[in-house]
Motif scaffolding. Structure first.
Motif, PDB file in Angstrom:
ATOM      1  N   ARG A  33       0.841  -1.213   0.000  1.00  0.00           N
ATOM      2  CA  ARG A  33       0.000   0.000   0.000  1.00  0.00           C
ATOM      3  C   ARG A  33       0.872   1.257   0.000  1.00  0.00           C
ATOM      4  NH1 ARG A  33      -3.467  -2.598   3.743  1.00  0.00           N
ATOM      5  NH2 ARG A  33      -2.544  -1.456   5.467  1.00  0.00           N
ATOM      6  N   ALA A  34       1.960   1.209   0.761  1.00  0.00           N
ATOM      7  CA  ALA A  34       2.861   2.379   0.836  1.00  0.00           C
ATOM      8  C   ALA A  34       3.504   2.653  -0.533  1.00  0.00           C
ATOM      9  CB  ALA A  34       3.937   2.150   1.891  1.00  0.00           C
ATOM     10  N   PRO A  40       1.470   9.063  -8.542  1.00  0.00           N
ATOM     11  CA  PRO A  40       0.662  10.281  -8.639  1.00  0.00           C
ATOM     12  C   PRO A  40      -0.673  10.013  -9.321  1.00  0.00           C
ATOM     13  CG  PRO A  40       2.650  10.450 -10.010  1.00  0.00           C
ATOM     14  CD  PRO A  40       2.686   9.110  -9.356  1.00  0.00           C
ATOM     15  N   ALA A  41      -1.689  10.791  -8.910  1.00  0.00           N
ATOM     16  CA  ALA A  41      -2.988  10.687  -9.585  1.00  0.00           C
ATOM     17  C   ALA A  41      -2.806  11.193 -11.011  1.00  0.00           C
ATOM     18  CB  ALA A  41      -3.993  11.553  -8.840  1.00  0.00           C
ATOM     19  N   GLY A  42      -3.637  10.732 -11.892  1.00  0.00           N
ATOM     20  CA  GLY A  42      -3.551  11.226 -13.269  1.00  0.00           C
ATOM     21  C   GLY A  42      -3.688  10.112 -14.263  1.00  0.00           C
ATOM     22  N   LYS A  43      -3.201  10.402 -15.463  1.00  0.00           N
ATOM     23  CA  LYS A  43      -3.370   9.442 -16.553  1.00  0.00           C
ATOM     24  C   LYS A  43      -2.021   8.867 -16.942  1.00  0.00           C
ATOM     25  CE  LYS A  43      -7.526  10.945 -18.796  1.00  0.00           C
ATOM     26  NZ  LYS A  43      -8.042  12.235 -19.013  1.00  0.00           N
ATOM     27  N   GLY A  44      -2.069   7.836 -17.756  1.00  0.00           N
ATOM     28  CA  GLY A  44      -0.846   7.290 -18.323  1.00  0.00           C
ATOM     29  C   GLY A  44      -0.504   5.950 -17.722  1.00  0.00           C
ATOM     30  N   PRO A  45       0.302   5.196 -18.456  1.00  0.00           N
ATOM     31  CA  PRO A  45       0.653   3.863 -17.999  1.00  0.00           C
ATOM     32  C   PRO A  45       1.485   3.871 -16.720  1.00  0.00           C
ATOM     33  CG  PRO A  45       1.787   4.407 -20.068  1.00  0.00           C
ATOM     34  CD  PRO A  45       0.865   5.536 -19.776  1.00  0.00           C
ATOM     35  N   ILE A  56       2.052  -6.120  -4.893  1.00  0.00           N
ATOM     36  CA  ILE A  56       1.997  -4.672  -5.147  1.00  0.00           C
ATOM     37  C   ILE A  56       0.991  -4.377  -6.264  1.00  0.00           C
ATOM     38  CG2 ILE A  56       3.361  -2.650  -5.851  1.00  0.00           C
ATOM     39  CD1 ILE A  56       5.786  -3.966  -4.453  1.00  0.00           C
ATOM     40  N   THR A  57       0.886  -5.287  -7.225  1.00  0.00           N
ATOM     41  CA  THR A  57      -0.100  -5.106  -8.315  1.00  0.00           C
ATOM     42  C   THR A  57      -1.497  -4.915  -7.723  1.00  0.00           C
ATOM     43  OG1 THR A  57       1.216  -6.782  -9.485  1.00  0.00           O
ATOM     44  CG2 THR A  57      -0.851  -6.083 -10.525  1.00  0.00           C
ATOM     45  N   ARG A  58      -1.848  -5.759  -6.763  1.00  0.00           N
ATOM     46  CA  ARG A  58      -3.189  -5.669  -6.153  1.00  0.00           C
ATOM     47  C   ARG A  58      -3.361  -4.338  -5.424  1.00  0.00           C
ATOM     48  NH1 ARG A  58      -2.253 -11.090  -5.503  1.00  0.00           N
ATOM     49  NH2 ARG A  58      -1.611 -11.029  -3.337  1.00  0.00           N
ATOM     50  N   ALA A  59      -2.296  -3.892  -4.755  1.00  0.00           N
ATOM     51  CA  ALA A  59      -2.383  -2.607  -4.043  1.00  0.00           C
ATOM     52  C   ALA A  59      -2.536  -1.449  -5.032  1.00  0.00           C
ATOM     53  CB  ALA A  59      -1.142  -2.408  -3.173  1.00  0.00           C
ATOM     54  N   LEU A  60      -1.891  -1.557  -6.189  1.00  0.00           N
ATOM     55  CA  LEU A  60      -2.011  -0.495  -7.202  1.00  0.00           C
ATOM     56  C   LEU A  60      -3.461  -0.416  -7.685  1.00  0.00           C
ATOM     57  CD1 LEU A  60       1.265  -1.238  -9.228  1.00  0.00           C
ATOM     58  CD2 LEU A  60       0.823   0.801  -7.845  1.00  0.00           C
ATOM     59  N   ILE A  61      -4.061  -1.571  -7.926  1.00  0.00           N
ATOM     60  CA  ILE A  61      -5.455  -1.597  -8.404  1.00  0.00           C
ATOM     61  C   ILE A  61      -6.382  -1.093  -7.295  1.00  0.00           C
ATOM     62  CG2 ILE A  61      -7.330  -3.144  -9.160  1.00  0.00           C
ATOM     63  CD1 ILE A  61      -5.067  -4.779 -10.625  1.00  0.00           C
ATOM     64  N   ALA A  63      -5.671   1.033  -5.140  1.00  0.00           N
ATOM     65  CA  ALA A  63      -5.479   2.486  -5.007  1.00  0.00           C
ATOM     66  C   ALA A  63      -6.161   3.245  -6.145  1.00  0.00           C
ATOM     67  CB  ALA A  63      -3.987   2.809  -4.974  1.00  0.00           C
ATOM     68  N   GLY A  64      -6.803   2.534  -7.046  1.00  0.00           N
ATOM     69  CA  GLY A  64      -7.590   3.208  -8.086  1.00  0.00           C
ATOM     70  C   GLY A  64      -6.937   3.227  -9.455  1.00  0.00           C
ATOM     71  N   ILE A  65      -5.796   2.555  -9.599  1.00  0.00           N
ATOM     72  CA  ILE A  65      -5.141   2.522 -10.924  1.00  0.00           C
ATOM     73  C   ILE A  65      -5.807   1.416 -11.750  1.00  0.00           C
ATOM     74  CG2 ILE A  65      -2.952   2.054 -12.112  1.00  0.00           C
ATOM     75  CD1 ILE A  65      -1.750   3.256  -9.341  1.00  0.00           C
ATOM     76  N   ALA A  66      -6.274   1.769 -12.938  1.00  0.00           N
ATOM     77  CA  ALA A  66      -6.978   0.780 -13.764  1.00  0.00           C
ATOM     78  C   ALA A  66      -6.004  -0.320 -14.181  1.00  0.00           C
ATOM     79  CB  ALA A  66      -7.547   1.467 -14.997  1.00  0.00           C
ATOM     80  N   ALA A  67      -6.468  -1.565 -14.111  1.00  0.00           N
ATOM     81  CA  ALA A  67      -5.606  -2.680 -14.520  1.00  0.00           C
ATOM     82  C   ALA A  67      -5.120  -2.471 -15.955  1.00  0.00           C
ATOM     83  CB  ALA A  67      -6.363  -4.003 -14.378  1.00  0.00           C
ATOM     84  N   ALA A  68      -5.968  -1.866 -16.788  1.00  0.00           N
ATOM     85  CA  ALA A  68      -5.596  -1.653 -18.196  1.00  0.00           C
ATOM     86  C   ALA A  68      -4.424  -0.671 -18.335  1.00  0.00           C
ATOM     87  CB  ALA A  68      -6.804  -1.143 -18.975  1.00  0.00           C
TER      88      ALA A  68
END
Ligand SMILES: C[S@@+](CC[C@H](N)C(=O)[O-])C[C@H]1O[C@@H](n2cnc3c(N)ncnc32)[C@H](O)[C@@H]1O
Length: 188
Positions: A33-34, A40-45, A56-61, A63-68
């Protein structure tokens, strides 16, 4: 696959490939999670290096980052297979992090590294950081955790790439305790 099976897979691969896996258990939820909180919030890969079983992949998702938006670079075939099953919408590259410039990425929002950078030879550290900062626009972070006492990127490489490091939180509950760093290009 359950949490317990993940641990079994991780430990099995760690014993077979100690140099590249370099830990006996995946990162803790708190460390994951840390790391995700530094994107940063925003767009882009968002590029993740060495996702392993995907903690960490699960934590990224979460945190609101789209899997795509996720591009995962992992060299270990059993981990790649698991990541494909778990994250069918993410792009999974079965290749080394040092090859991240070879898949057509641009305007990357962040590179999140779960790689054991400290145990890599200098040449490989150099290749990975150089590739990452070819993709990261000014201000976009390379996010790294370390079990060591200081920034795991050697100073000559920091200087050559014009990087500044910021020490983020320490996660005492991780096994072993870990510290999160973010590296960005210094603005001169
Ligand atoms: C310490 S484990 C971390 C796994 C996961 N990120 C976590 O935090 O639980 C390191 C991971 O990096 C992968 N790895 C090692 N060298 C790599 C490289 N050159 N490119 C991509 N992945 C690599 C390993 O296969 C392993 O999955």
């Amino acid at each position: 696959m359950s949490h317990r099976e993940d641990l079994g897979l991780f430990l099995g691969q760690a014993l077979r490939r100690p140099q590249s896996v370099s830990a006996l258990v995946p990162s803790s939820e708190r460390l994951a999670r840390a790391m995700a909180a530094q994107v940063p919030a925003g767009k882009g890969p968002v590029v993740e290096l060495g996702p392993g079983t995907g903690k960490i992949t699960r934590a990224l998702i979460a945190a609101g980052i789209a899997a795509a938006d996720l591009h995962l670079f992992e060299i270990n075939a059993p981990f790649v297979e698991l990541l494909h099953l778990r994250h069918p919408d993410a792009t999974i590259h079965h290749r080394g992090a040092q090859q991240m410039t070879q898949v057509g990425l641009s305007d990357v929002r962040a590179v999140v590294s779960g790689l054991p950078l400290l145990s890599f030879p200098r040449g490989l550290q150099d290749e990975i950081l150089t590739a990452a900062f070819e993709l990261l626009p000014p201000g976009a972070p390379f996010i790294q955790f370390t079990y060591g006492p200081s920034n795991p990127v050697p100073q000559p490489l920091m200087t050559r790439l014009g990087l500044v490091a910021q020490r983020r939180c320490r996660i005492w509950g991780n096994l072993p305790p870990a510290r999160v760093y973010t590296l960005t290009r210094s603005i001169s």
